[in-house]
Design an enzyme around this catalytic site. Structure first.
Site, PDB file in Angstrom:
ATOM      1  N   CYS A   1      -3.232 -27.468  -9.812  1.00 53.54           N
ATOM      2  CA  CYS A   1      -3.360 -28.826  -9.255  1.00 53.54           C
ATOM      3  C   CYS A   1      -2.907 -28.878  -7.799  1.00 53.54           C
ATOM      4  O   CYS A   1      -3.058 -29.895  -7.142  1.00 53.54           O
ATOM      5  CB  CYS A   1      -2.605 -29.842 -10.114  1.00 53.54           C
ATOM      6  SG  CYS A   1      -0.910 -30.136  -9.602  1.00 53.54           S
TER       7      CYS A   1
ATOM      8  N   HIS B   1       0.850  -1.194   0.000  1.00 56.19           N
ATOM      9  CA  HIS B   1       0.000   0.000   0.000  1.00 56.19           C
ATOM     10  C   HIS B   1       0.881   1.237   0.000  1.00 56.19           C
ATOM     11  O   HIS B   1       1.848   1.302   0.768  1.00 56.19           O
ATOM     12  CB  HIS B   1      -0.864   0.033   1.267  1.00 56.19           C
ATOM     13  CG  HIS B   1      -1.721  -1.185   1.439  1.00 56.19           C
ATOM     14  ND1 HIS B   1      -2.920  -1.328   0.810  1.00 56.19           N
ATOM     15  CD2 HIS B   1      -1.535  -2.313   2.177  1.00 56.19           C
ATOM     16  CE1 HIS B   1      -3.451  -2.500   1.153  1.00 56.19           C
ATOM     17  NE2 HIS B   1      -2.626  -3.118   1.976  1.00 56.19           N
TER      18      HIS B   1
ATOM     19  N   ARG C   1      -3.130 -10.956  11.952  1.00 56.37           N
ATOM     20  CA  ARG C   1      -2.374  -9.710  12.061  1.00 56.37           C
ATOM     21  C   ARG C   1      -2.061  -9.463  13.542  1.00 56.37           C
ATOM     22  O   ARG C   1      -2.983  -9.527  14.370  1.00 56.37           O
ATOM     23  CB  ARG C   1      -3.194  -8.537  11.522  1.00 56.37           C
ATOM     24  CG  ARG C   1      -3.742  -8.756  10.112  1.00 56.37           C
ATOM     25  CD  ARG C   1      -4.948  -7.854   9.906  1.00 56.37           C
ATOM     26  NE  ARG C   1      -5.556  -7.992   8.598  1.00 56.37           N
ATOM     27  CZ  ARG C   1      -6.599  -8.798   8.331  1.00 56.37           C
ATOM     28  NH1 ARG C   1      -7.117  -9.566   9.267  1.00 56.37           N
ATOM     29  NH2 ARG C   1      -7.122  -8.823   7.126  1.00 56.37           N
TER      30      ARG C   1
ATOM     31  N   LYS D   1      -9.298  -2.750   5.559  1.00 57.03           N
ATOM     32  CA  LYS D   1      -9.372  -2.058   4.265  1.00 57.03           C
ATOM     33  C   LYS D   1     -10.456  -2.670   3.384  1.00 57.03           C
ATOM     34  O   LYS D   1     -10.696  -2.189   2.288  1.00 57.03           O
ATOM     35  CB  LYS D   1      -8.015  -2.137   3.562  1.00 57.03           C
ATOM     36  CG  LYS D   1      -6.927  -1.408   4.327  1.00 57.03           C
ATOM     37  CD  LYS D   1      -5.592  -1.542   3.644  1.00 57.03           C
ATOM     38  CE  LYS D   1      -4.479  -1.021   4.529  1.00 57.03           C
ATOM     39  NZ  LYS D   1      -4.308  -1.815   5.780  1.00 57.03           N
TER      40      LYS D   1
ATOM     41  N   SER E   1      -1.491  -4.893   9.545  1.00 59.21           N
ATOM     42  CA  SER E   1      -1.448  -4.343   8.193  1.00 59.21           C
ATOM     43  C   SER E   1      -1.298  -2.822   8.258  1.00 59.21           C
ATOM     44  O   SER E   1      -1.934  -2.196   9.116  1.00 59.21           O
ATOM     45  CB  SER E   1      -2.734  -4.693   7.454  1.00 59.21           C
ATOM     46  OG  SER E   1      -2.641  -4.310   6.122  1.00 59.21           O
TER      47      SER E   1
ATOM     48  N   CYS F   1       3.351 -32.764  -8.434  1.00 57.94           N
ATOM     49  CA  CYS F   1       4.784 -32.532  -8.187  1.00 57.94           C
ATOM     50  C   CYS F   1       5.239 -32.800  -6.755  1.00 57.94           C
ATOM     51  O   CYS F   1       6.437 -32.908  -6.513  1.00 57.94           O
ATOM     52  CB  CYS F   1       5.180 -31.125  -8.615  1.00 57.94           C
ATOM     53  SG  CYS F   1       4.419 -29.819  -7.659  1.00 57.94           S
TER      54      CYS F   1
ATOM     55  N   CYS G   1       7.121 -29.153 -11.741  1.00 59.32           N
ATOM     56  CA  CYS G   1       5.769 -28.615 -11.523  1.00 59.32           C
ATOM     57  C   CYS G   1       5.253 -28.105 -12.860  1.00 59.32           C
ATOM     58  O   CYS G   1       5.749 -27.106 -13.378  1.00 59.32           O
ATOM     59  CB  CYS G   1       5.810 -27.487 -10.483  1.00 59.32           C
ATOM     60  SG  CYS G   1       4.275 -26.552 -10.395  1.00 59.32           S
TER      61      CYS G   1
HETATM   62  C1  LIG Z   1      -5.039 -11.695   6.363  1.00 58.08           C
HETATM   63  C2  LIG Z   1      -3.916 -10.702   6.340  1.00 58.08           C
HETATM   64  C3  LIG Z   1      -3.750  -9.850   5.240  1.00 58.08           C
HETATM   65  C4  LIG Z   1      -2.722  -8.908   5.233  1.00 58.08           C
HETATM   66  N1  LIG Z   1      -2.517  -8.144   4.096  1.00 58.08           N
HETATM   67  C5  LIG Z   1      -1.469  -7.286   4.065  1.00 58.08           C
HETATM   68  C6  LIG Z   1      -1.194  -6.543   2.897  1.00 58.08           C
HETATM   69  O1  LIG Z   1      -1.824  -6.736   1.857  1.00 58.08           O
HETATM   70  N2  LIG Z   1      -0.180  -5.634   2.920  1.00 58.08           N
HETATM   71  C7  LIG Z   1       0.558  -5.426   4.049  1.00 58.08           C
HETATM   72  O2  LIG Z   1       1.424  -4.549   4.034  1.00 58.08           O
HETATM   73  N3  LIG Z   1       0.352  -6.148   5.170  1.00 58.08           N
HETATM   74  C8  LIG Z   1      -0.639  -7.070   5.203  1.00 58.08           C
HETATM   75  N4  LIG Z   1      -0.858  -7.827   6.317  1.00 58.08           N
HETATM   76  C9  LIG Z   1      -0.032  -7.587   7.508  1.00 58.08           C
HETATM   77  C10 LIG Z   1       1.303  -8.313   7.449  1.00 58.08           C
HETATM   78  O3  LIG Z   1       1.154  -9.652   7.067  1.00 58.08           O
HETATM   79  C11 LIG Z   1       1.942  -8.225   8.819  1.00 58.08           C
HETATM   80  O4  LIG Z   1       1.942  -6.880   9.227  1.00 58.08           O
HETATM   81  C12 LIG Z   1       3.379  -8.728   8.815  1.00 58.08           C
HETATM   82  O5  LIG Z   1       3.501  -9.959   8.154  1.00 58.08           O
HETATM   83  C13 LIG Z   1       3.880  -8.867  10.244  1.00 58.08           C
HETATM   84  O6  LIG Z   1       5.195  -9.356  10.168  1.00 58.08           O
HETATM   85  P1  LIG Z   1       6.028  -9.657  11.494  1.00 58.08           P
HETATM   86  O7  LIG Z   1       7.375 -10.017  11.055  1.00 58.08           O
HETATM   87  O8  LIG Z   1       5.876  -8.517  12.442  1.00 58.08           O
HETATM   88  O9  LIG Z   1       5.264 -10.895  12.136  1.00 58.08           O
HETATM   89  P2  LIG Z   1       5.368 -12.453  11.714  1.00 58.08           P
HETATM   90  O10 LIG Z   1       5.432 -12.625  10.252  1.00 58.08           O
HETATM   91  O11 LIG Z   1       4.258 -13.154  12.421  1.00 58.08           O
HETATM   92  O12 LIG Z   1       6.775 -12.879  12.283  1.00 58.08           O
HETATM   93  C14 LIG Z   1       7.008 -13.058  13.658  1.00 58.08           C
HETATM   94  C15 LIG Z   1       8.000 -14.184  13.788  1.00 58.08           C
HETATM   95  O13 LIG Z   1       8.388 -14.321  15.150  1.00 58.08           O
HETATM   96  C16 LIG Z   1       8.588 -15.697  15.397  1.00 58.08           C
HETATM   97  N5  LIG Z   1       8.510 -15.916  16.839  1.00 58.08           N
HETATM   98  C17 LIG Z   1       7.430 -15.798  17.638  1.00 58.08           C
HETATM   99  N6  LIG Z   1       7.741 -16.108  18.895  1.00 58.08           N
HETATM  100  C18 LIG Z   1       9.056 -16.431  18.904  1.00 58.08           C
HETATM  101  C19 LIG Z   1       9.948 -16.867  19.911  1.00 58.08           C
HETATM  102  N7  LIG Z   1       9.560 -17.037  21.184  1.00 58.08           N
HETATM  103  N8  LIG Z   1      11.238 -17.128  19.562  1.00 58.08           N
HETATM  104  C20 LIG Z   1      11.665 -16.975  18.286  1.00 58.08           C
HETATM  105  N9  LIG Z   1      10.829 -16.584  17.288  1.00 58.08           N
HETATM  106  C21 LIG Z   1       9.554 -16.308  17.599  1.00 58.08           C
HETATM  107  C22 LIG Z   1       7.451 -16.355  14.631  1.00 58.08           C
HETATM  108  O14 LIG Z   1       7.678 -17.729  14.379  1.00 58.08           O
HETATM  109  C23 LIG Z   1       7.410 -15.523  13.366  1.00 58.08           C
HETATM  110  O15 LIG Z   1       8.185 -16.070  12.321  1.00 58.08           O
HETATM  111  C24 LIG Z   1      -1.866  -8.788   6.352  1.00 58.08           C
HETATM  112  C25 LIG Z   1      -1.989  -9.673   7.426  1.00 58.08           C
HETATM  113  C26 LIG Z   1      -2.998 -10.640   7.407  1.00 58.08           C
HETATM  114  C27 LIG Z   1      -3.084 -11.611   8.545  1.00 58.08           C
END
Ligand SMILES: Cc1cc2nc3c(=O)[nH]c(=O)nc-3n(C[C@H](O)[C@H](O)[C@H](O)COP(=O)(O)OP(=O)(O)OC[C@H]3O[C@@H](n4cnc5c(N)ncnc54)[C@H](O)[C@@H]3O)c2cc1C
Length: 486
Positions: A447, A56, A318, A257, A347, A452, A410
């Site tokens: 598929c 975005h 999220r 959104k 997000s 694959c 694939c």
């Molecule tokens: C349905 C949906 C749609 C979305 N659409 C968009 C979009 O279109 N555009 C956009 O910009 N954003 C979007 N988002 C938001 C976006 O996905 C998140 O903001 C982003 O992925 C968050 O990333 P993060 O690294 O903070 O969290 P995460 O990706 O959850 O990473 C956190 C990591 O910490 C690790 N962790 C947790 N606890 C521990 C621990 N104790 N020790 C070691 N590791 C640990 C986990 O395993 C994980 O890998 C969307 C989210 C959802 C759910």
């Protein structure tokens, strides 16, 4: 091993999603020792693999919030990052549709927001202009915001690219390392205990997504609470009878959104997402009601949308910092110095990630971390060959050098054995069936890996030197085969 003998890191980042990998990619530019601890067996396994992938441009967040600052900043960085780190990006633009006079007012508000947030190339267009651009759009659409600079990425591909570049520049990455305890030592440094080992560090960046509050609590910090906002998504085939080029949203509500139709970088589409708060942090199941909402949402945008083109559903949560006006929670802890929260990254966390990474870097510097440029820093990372994108001449040359590129594994996504072997031996290589899928798209087509998966499993066993029964589908306890029948 005795703690005294352990290496003292300058920064340990907890969590290998788009936030944590964005931060290590940024910190790799500086002459400091950095490590990433991730509890899963691959990068980007939680929210970062369960989302819509829309970068975005930043017309949405309320002016004055952290989101309003970091979303436009991050989004502007993506096109250059895609070149440097060799990940796919698609320039789509977004349209936000108005179906009523009230919606038209909302569109005007969003255009004003865009101006205040410094987002360029945003305009209001008429319903006819919408349909000139995208002929299948409903004739109930009266007008729209058109944001020209929106791009699309596959977020796990970006996270892998961030992590690989950081690794090439000296960052240590420890997978399957779940942080279970954090203590502050007498010398002011932290000791972090994982399920495997202990680590020492001067600074911590908590990027643990939905578990960030639990990780902070291990260090005695109770400054915010995280809850998940669950979202269902549908994957749509790349042969949609009503194809679109632009990301399409209805007008947003305060929490979401709205349900969008999203053209992805590799030619298929996503319908996403629903938004309901959940208390179970592990709940990424789909629900029938949510999927029906997605289909209804797609029909609202494109009346003739073909439900039969949906090939898969998935979901993510999220990470929402409660009672924080839907904003990110990124700051140094008030109570424990040198502990930086990179939390509440709901997000648009994907879009904001490069901006968040720079902001975290600045917080670390403000907290006293000395950041001098890293000698010999390499800002580039090369992705393995994407065979489906090569010209016929290039394909001939590649096959002449390595005949494994002549073997299609694939068929839906035209992924070759050569690409799968390369993905396994990358700096942060795949070692599960799903890991191969995220890196090569083998299994992502119509598929859904029916043809694959078995071949991918055999290649993994051969390349990793393990028995076929030991190959995992994804996480622990997910063997592809259960054993021999004779
Ligand atoms: C349905 C949906 C749609 C979305 N659409 C968009 C979009 O279109 N555009 C956009 O910009 N954003 C979007 N988002 C938001 C976006 O996905 C998140 O903001 C982003 O992925 C968050 O990333 P993060 O690294 O903070 O969290 P995460 O990706 O959850 O990473 C956190 C990591 O910490 C690790 N962790 C947790 N606890 C521990 C621990 N104790 N020790 C070691 N590791 C640990 C986990 O395993 C994980 O890998 C969307 C989210 C959802 C759910």
């Amino acid at each position: 091993m005795n703690n005294e003998l352990k290496k003292l890191y300058d920064v340990i980042v907890i969590g290998g999603g788009i936030t944590g990998t964005g931060v290590i990619h940024e910190l790799a530019k500086y002459d400091i020792d950095v490590a990433l601890l991730e509890r899963k067996n691959d990068i980007a396994m939680m929210a970062t693999k369960g989302n819509g992938g829309v970068v975005h441009p930043g017309y949405d967040p309320h002016p004055g919030t952290l989101k309003a600052k970091l979303n436009p900043r991050g989004a502007r960085m993506y096109p250059q990052l895609a070149k440097d780190l060799d990940f796919h990006i698609r320039h789509t633009g977004t349209m936000v549709f108005a179906y009523s006079d009230q919606d038209l007012k909302k569109v005007d508000e969003l255009c004003d927001n865009a101006r205040v947030n410094g987002v360029e190339q945003v305009e209001r267009i008429t319903g006819d202009q919408v349909r000139n651009r995208e002929p299948y759009v409903s004739d109930k659409v009266l007008g729209a915001l058109l944001a020209h600079t929106t791009t699309m990425v596959d977020p796990f591909e970006v996270a892998i690219a961030f992590a690989e570049n950081a690794k090439l520049n000296g960052t240590d990455i420890f997978l399957e390392s779940e942080v279970q305890d954090i203590s502050k030592d007498e010398d002011g440094n932290f000791t972090i205990t994982t399920n495997h080992d202990t680590y020492r560090t001067r600074y911590i960046v908590d990027a643990a997504g939905i578990y960030a509050d639990d990780v902070a609590a291990m260090a005695g910090i109770h400054e915010y609470k995280i809850q998940g906002r669950h979202g269902n998504l549908c994957v749509v085939d790349n042969h949609l009878p009503t194809p679109i080029r632009t990301v399409m949203f209805p007008c947003p509500s305060p929490d979401t959104k709205g349900i969008a139709l999203i053209p992805m970088p590799h030619g298929n589409y996503i319908i996403g997402s629903t938004a309901t708060m959940r208390t179970n942090k592990e709940d990424t199941s789909n629900d029938a009601e949510g999927i029906q909402d997605l289909l209804d949402g797609a029909h609202k945008l494109i009346p003739n949308f073909d439900d039969g083109s949906v090939i898969r559903t998935f979901a993510g949560q999220r990470p929402v910092a409660l009672n924080n006006d839907n904003d990110f929670w990124i700051c140094e802890s008030e109570t424990v110095p040198h502990f930086i929260h990179a939390a509440g990254i709901q997000s648009p966390g994907v879009a904001s990630s490069p901006g968040i990474a720079e902001y975290v870097r600045d917080l670390l510097a403000d907290a006293g971390l000395d950041l001098k440029p890293r000698p010999g820093y390499n800002k580039y990372r090369k992705a393995p060959v994407d065979f489906s994108e090569c010209s016929d001449e290039e394909k001939d040359q590649i096959i002449a050098q390595d005949p494994r590129y002549g073997q299609i594994v694939c068929r839906c996504e035209t992924v070759t054995e050569g690409e799968i072997v390369a993905a396994i031996h990358q700096p942060l290589g795949a070692h599960t069936v799903e890991g191969v899928k995220r890196r090569t798209r083998a299994g992502m087509g119509r598929c859904q890996s029916g043809f694959c998966q078995f071949k991918v499993m055999k290649i993994l066993a051969r390349e990793l030197g393990i028995p076929e029964e030991a190959v995992k589908f994804e996480e622990d306890h997910s063997p592809v085969l259960l054993g021999h029948v004779k």
